[in-house]
Design a protein around this motif. Structure first.
Motif, PDB file in Angstrom:
ATOM      1  N   HIS A   1       1.021  -1.434  -0.052  1.00  0.00           N
ATOM      2  CA  HIS A   1       0.397   0.215  -0.266  1.00  0.00           C
ATOM      3  C   HIS A   1       0.905   1.277  -0.135  1.00  0.00           C
ATOM      4  CE1 HIS A   1      -3.162  -2.533   1.256  1.00  0.00           C
ATOM      5  NE2 HIS A   1      -3.831  -2.441   1.153  1.00  0.00           N
ATOM      6  N   ILE A   2       1.960   1.640   1.000  1.00  0.00           N
ATOM      7  CA  ILE A   2       3.045   2.079   0.744  1.00  0.00           C
ATOM      8  C   ILE A   2       4.009   2.242  -0.520  1.00  0.00           C
ATOM      9  CG2 ILE A   2       4.752   3.269   2.511  1.00  0.00           C
ATOM     10  CD1 ILE A   2       3.133   1.772   4.376  1.00  0.00           C
TER      11      ILE A   2
ATOM     12  N   MET B   1      -2.541   0.557   8.064  1.00  0.00           N
ATOM     13  CA  MET B   1      -1.244   1.979   7.610  1.00  0.00           C
ATOM     14  C   MET B   1      -0.082   1.554   9.059  1.00  0.00           C
ATOM     15  SD  MET B   1      -1.418   2.694   4.725  1.00  0.00           S
ATOM     16  CE  MET B   1      -3.182   2.919   4.503  1.00  0.00           C
ATOM     17  N   MET B   2       0.207   0.585   9.411  1.00  0.00           N
ATOM     18  CA  MET B   2       0.715   0.905  10.433  1.00  0.00           C
ATOM     19  C   MET B   2       2.460   0.816  10.180  1.00  0.00           C
ATOM     20  SD  MET B   2      -0.763   2.057  13.420  1.00  0.00           S
ATOM     21  CE  MET B   2       1.443   1.623  14.239  1.00  0.00           C
ATOM     22  N   ASN B   3       2.242   0.115   8.733  1.00  0.00           N
ATOM     23  CA  ASN B   3       3.603  -0.624   8.048  1.00  0.00           C
ATOM     24  C   ASN B   3       4.695  -0.602   9.591  1.00  0.00           C
ATOM     25  OD1 ASN B   3       5.932  -0.064   5.479  1.00  0.00           O
ATOM     26  ND2 ASN B   3       6.686   1.440   7.090  1.00  0.00           N
TER      27      ASN B   3
END
Lengths: 563, 563
Positions: free
Chosen positions: B208-209, B484-486
Motif C-alpha cells: 500500500h505504501i 497502515m501502520m507499516n
C-alpha cells in the motif's frame, strides 16, 4: 596507555577513605541514585541531610528533567551539586546523559548535533572538541561523570534505540572518534563512560523494553565491538556501562534464571570474563538503569540485584533505596563477599581521586570547574563552544542520493514549495520542533504549503488539479530518540504520508531525514535524500542553506545508507 | 482439472457479445470501478445511467465503506447491484474484499475469523465451508466476485500487511486450504481471486505504501508460492490478483522505469511469462488497486496504465475514469493492440458466462442468488453460517506457550484479574473493540482492574504496594489489519506497556494476541501466550472459556511462532 597510575597521595586517600567506611557506606558507594526521584523537594537541605545519613550513596544522576527547581539553569545544577557535596561525608560524583554536549542535560548549555552527525563529519579534532566542550560546560554545571560517549555500532538498520546515538557502522571509525571524544572529556575533568557493553545495534529491539541480543559470533564481535572496546580501554576510558544485552557466543549453554537470554548486567562471563579479564579493563563498571525492561525480567528484585553486583558490576544505576537492605543482608549471609564489595569501592574511590573531587570539591566549591556567568561559560569560551557546535552542524549534512541532480536548488527559480510533514504527529504526540524547518524556509521569503494530514490520500493531487504548482517539495522525517517507539521506521501517520506523497503528479519530494539515516529502506523511490541526523537548530538552518547551494554538503554517510 | 470448458451456448454468448462492443466498451470491460468513488450519490438512477453511458465499465468493487446509503445492509447492496445490472448494456460483475466471510464487506452478514485462524484449525472441510458460506451470503447481497482467498505466505514475521490475512507459513498447508476455500466459493456462484501474485509475506514493508519485494530465489519461490499457485490453478481458480510486488529472480537485469523494483502489476515476465505461460493460468488477471503506493512510483499515469495493461493484466482495479481516454489514445496510436484488448475482454466475458451472470442476472434479478429475509439468509441457512463461524472460532485458539502450566486457570481460585490493555490506543486511534475481552471477563463475575496508560511505568508496582493482588493478569494485544501502520509489531504505547508490565512483582502476565502470531518476538519473556488471531466476537468469548478450561485449546500454530 591504560589509565595512568594514581599519585601516592591519591592512593593514600583511597585506602584511608575505604578503611573509614561502614558497611552501609561501602554499599552506598556502589549505588548511583537518581536526583529526580528523591521523595522530597530537591532543595530541602534538612531532608537531604537526613536522606544521605540514611542512604549514603556514592553518586547521583542528574538530568534535564529531574531537578524541578533547576528548570534547565546550569547554575541551579551547580549549586545543587555543591550543596550535596557539602553535606555528604564522602565526595560525590554527579553524572548525566551528556551524550550530545552538556545541553543534552541542561537547557542553558550547548546541545551538539548527535554522535552520528559527528561520524558524518568524520574529523578526529572535532571529536576531541566534542568531548572537551562537553566537559568544560558539564563540570561548570556540577557534572563530573558523563554517561557518554556511545560506543555502539549501527549494524542493524532497524535498531530503534541507538539510531543517531552512535558513531555509525564502521568499527575503525567509531573506535577512532569515540576515543577522541573520551580523551577530550577526561582531559578536561569529566569522566567518560563508554556504553553499552557488549554493544547495542545488532538487535531490532530496545533494551528499555526487553533484554536484547547481540547475536554476532565471537570472531565477528572481536572485529567490531571488541575493536572499539579495545581502543577505549587502551586509551584509558575511566568507566564502562554494561547494557541489558546478551551475547550468546559467550553464554552458550550457561543458562540462568529462566531460559531467557542473559544480559551483560548479570553476566559474569561478559562483565568479568570478557570486559575485565580478557580486555583488561581496570576502571569502573556501571550498569545501565535497573528499572529498564531489559533487566526487570531477570528474577525477583533480590536475585537481580545480587546477580548484577556479583557478576562484576561496581556501580548499580538506580536500584532504588531497597538496595541497602538487600545488600546488607547479602553480605551478612555471604551471598556477597565483603572483599568483592571493597574491590568495587576501591575502584570508585580511585575514579573520584582521578577526577580530583576529593580535593577540588571539598566543602562544595569545585575549584577545577570553569565559572558560570549569566548561566553560561565566560563569553570567550562560550563563544568557542557555540562556534564548535555550529561548525559540526555544517560539516555533518550528507547528500545521500541526488539521482536527478535536483540539488542544489536554484534560489532564483524556487519561489513556492511544498512541505510534507511526514510525522508531525506520531503516537498522538506533536513534534513542534519540525516547525523549525518550515520557519527557515519562510525566512527565505518562500511561499510554503504544508501537508500534515494524510486523509484523504489524494489531497496533493486535488491541490494540483486546482492549479497549484510547486518549484520543489520536501518530505522531512523525524522521530525522537528515547521515544519508546520500538522502531525507528516511519509508522502510522508517517507511513501514510509515504503513500499520500506519491499522489502528486507534478513534483517529486526531496527526502530529509532528521532522524534515522536509513530512510531509503522505507522510501526507496526517493530520487533525492539528505541526512541531517537531528533537529539541532543550527543543523536545520544550515540544511536549508545547503539545499539552496549556499554551502556545500560536507558530510559523508557513516552507515551504508543505500543498502 | 483446470477451469472447465464453457458450454457451446456460453461460448457463443461470449463471442457475440465481444463482437457487439465498441472500442470504448471493450476498454470498459478491462476496468474495475469503485462504487464508493462515484461523483454523485450512489442511488441517483439518472446519474448512474449517464455515468455508465459515458464510462461503460465491466465491474464494480463494493465494500462496507463505499455505499453510503447501504449502511451495512445486505439488501441495499443487492438492490444497488440489481439496479446497475438493469441499467448496464452488458452484464456487470460486483466484487468485494470478502476475505473473512461476506461480513468483511457487509455488516449484516457473517464475519468469520481470519484466514490465519482457519489455518490454525487446519481442516479442509472447514475451509470448503469458509468459501461456501462466503459465496451463499455474498451472492445473496449482489456479489459475484470475491477478491479472496489470500494465497500469501507469512514467511517474514515482520510483514505488516498479510499478518492474519493468509494461511500461515507452510506452502503445503496453505495450498490445500486455500484451494478448498476457492472450491467452496466457486461451486456456490462466487468467483474466487487468489491473491497476491507472485506472493506477499517476504518483505517487511507494505505495498500500500511502496513497491515491495519477494526476494526468494527461483528455487525457493517454486517450492513455496509456486506450489500454492500451481494448486490454485490446477483446481480451477477463476481469477488471480497481481500485487505491486517485485520478484528479482525473474526481473534480474530487466530494469524498467527508473532503477526501482518492477512490480508484478507492470511486469510481463511475471504476469505473462510466469503466471500465464509457465504456470498455465487461463483465467482473469486482475491488478491490485492502482492507487496504492506500490504502483504510483512507476512512471506517470499514462505510462503506468499502459505498462499495466500490456504486461498481461485483464482487469485494472480502480484506475479512475481517465483510463478511458488514455486507453483510446493508446489503441489508436498502437501502444496497445486491439487484439490484446479483445483477448482480455474475452477472458472477462468467459468469467461472466461461467458465473451465469449473462443469464441469471439479466434485468437485475439474480435468479441464482439465495433470497434475503430480514437482511439475512433464510433462517435455516443463516443458522448454519453462524454455527460454522462459531465452530471455527472455537477451533482456532492456540496455546503457543504454557511454560509454567498456568493455563487453564482454575475458576474457583481466580476472582480478581488485571488486564494490561497493550494498545487500546495506537497512533491516537482508540480500539474500543478491545473492550469485548474485558466484558467477557466481567460477565464471569470477575473483578477486573485495567491498566491502559503506561506513564508512570511503575503504576503496577504502586498498586501492589498499596496492597492490591491479582489471581491472574492478561496482556491482550491488537492492531487492526489495513491500519497502515507499516508494522505489525507493538510500537509506541504498546511497547511502553511491555516495559510497564514488568514492574509488577506479584504477577506474570498471560499474553493474548488478537493480531500477529509473533508476539514472542517482542515479548520473549512471556511464560504463557495464547494466539487468537482476531477480535472476532465468538473468538473473544471462546478464548475466555479456554483460558478457564471450559473448552480445550484446539488450534495448532500455522506459523513458527517461537522462532
Amino acid at each position: 596507555m591504560m589509565q595512568k597510575p594514581l599519585s601516592k597521595e591519591e592512593q593514600e586517600w583511597v585506602e584511608e577513605t575505604l578503611e573509614a567506611m561502614s558497611l552501609r557506606e561501602l554499599i552506598g558507594q556502589t549505588m548511583q541514585d537518581h536526583a529526580g526521584r528523591l521523595p522530597f523537594k530537591g532543595d530541602d537541605e534538612a531532608a537531604l541531610r537526613r536522606y544521605l545519613e540514611q542512604y549514603p550513596v556514592g553518586s547521583f544522576f542528574i538530568g534535564g528533567e529531574v531537578i524541578q527547581k533547576a528548570a534547565g539553569k546550569a547554575e541551579d545544577y551547580r549549586d545543587w551539586a555543591g550543596l550535596l557535596q557539602g553535606i555528604s561525608r564522602f565526595p560525590l560524583l554527579f553524572s548525566g546523559d551528556l551524550e550530545f554536549g552538556a545541553g543534552s542535560a541542561v537547557r542553558s548549555l550547548t546541545a551538539f548535533p548527535p554522535l552520528l552527525a559527528l561520524a558524518a563529519a568524520d574529523d578526529e579534532d572535532l571529536a576531541y572538541e566534542y568531548g572537551k566542550y562537553t566537559a568544560l560546560e558539564g563540570r561548570a554545571a556540577g557534572f563530573t561523570w558523563a554517561l557518554a560517549p556511545g560506543t555502539d555500532l549501527l549494524l542493524n538498520w532497524m535498531n530503534p534505540v541507538i539510531t543517531t546515538r552512535c558513531l555509525g557502522d564502521d568499527a575503525g571509525q567509531a573506535a577512532r572518534l569515540s576515543a577522541a571524544v573520551m580523551r577530550g572529556m577526561q582531559e578536561h575533568g569529566l569522566a567518560a563512560c563508554a556504553k553499552h557493553f557488549p554493544g547495542d545495534g545488532v538487535d531490532y529491539r530496545d533494551q528499555h523494553i526487553i533484554t536484547t541480543v547481540n547475536s554476532l559470533s565471537e570472531e565477528e564481535w572481536f572485529s567490531t565491538y571488541g575493536q572499539v572496546a579495545g581502543e577505549m580501554i587502551s586509551q584509558g576510558v575511566m568507566s564502562y556501562m554494561t547494557g541489558h544485552i546478551a551475547l550468546p557466543w559467550i553464554e552458550d549453554g550457561a543458562g540462568g534464571a529462566g531460559s531467557g537470554p542473559v544480559p551483560a548486567t548479570v553476566s559474569e562471563r561478559i562483565t568479568t570474563g570478557l570486559l575485565r579479564e580478557r580486555l583488561g579493563f581496570d576502571g569502573v563498571v556501571l550498569s545501565d538503569a535497573l528499572d529498564m525492561g531489559g533487566f526487570l525480567s531477570w528474577g525477583d528484585y533480590t536475585q537481580r540485584i545480587i546477580d548484577c553486583f556479583n557478576c562484576g558490576t561496581d556501580v548499580l544505576l538506580w536500584p532504588g533505596v531497597r538496595y541497602f537492605a538487600v545488600m546488607e543482608q547479602a553480605v551478612e549471609d555471604g551471598r556477597v563477599s565483603r572483599e568483592r564489595l571493597k574491590a568495587s569501592v576501591r575502584r570508585i574511590l580511585e575514579l573520584k581521586a582521578r577526577l580530583g573531587v576529593h580535593a577540588a570539591c571539598a566543602g562544595g566549591e569545585d575549584t577545577r570547574a570553569q565559572p558560570l556567568l549569566d548561566d553560561k561559560l565566560p563569553p570567550g569560551l562560550d563563544r568557542q563552544v557555540r562556534q564548535f557546535s555550529r561548525e559540526l552542524a555544517g560539516r555533518c549534512i550528507t547528500l545521500v542520493r541526488n539521482r536527478t541532480g535536483q540539488l542544489p536548488l536554484n534560489p532564483q527559480e524556487v519561489r513556492r514549495v511544498l512541505v510534507i510533514m511526514m510525522n508531525k504527529v506520531t503516537e498522538g504526540r506533536r513534534y513542534e520542533r519540525m516547525n523549525l524547518f518550515v520557519e527557515q524556509l519562510k525566512a527565505r521569503g518562500l511561499e510554503v504549503d504544508i501537508l500534515d494530514e494524510f486523509e484523504p490520500l489524494t489531497t496533493l493531487r486535488q491541490w494540483e488539479q486546482s492549479g497549484v504548482r510547486w518549484d520543489a517539495a520536501f518530505a522531512p522525517y523525524f522521530l525522537p530518540l528515547h521515544g519508546m517507539m520500538n522502531t525507528a521506521r516511519p509508522v502510522g501517520e508517517a507511513a501514510k504520508a509515504i503513500w499520500a506523497m506519491q499522489h502528486a503528479e507534478t513534483v517529486r519530494p526531496i527526502g530529509i531525514s532528521f532522524a534515522t539515516p536509513y530512510l531509503l529502506q522505507d522510501i526507496p523511490f526517493l530520487d533525492t535524500l539528505v541526512n541531517a541526523y537531528s533537529l539541532h537548530e543550527d543543523t536545520v538552518e544550515l540544511t536549508v542553506k545547503a539545499l539552496f547551494g549556499e554551502i556545500p554538503f560536507q558530510g559523508s554517510s557513516p552507515v551504508k545508507a543505500e543498502i
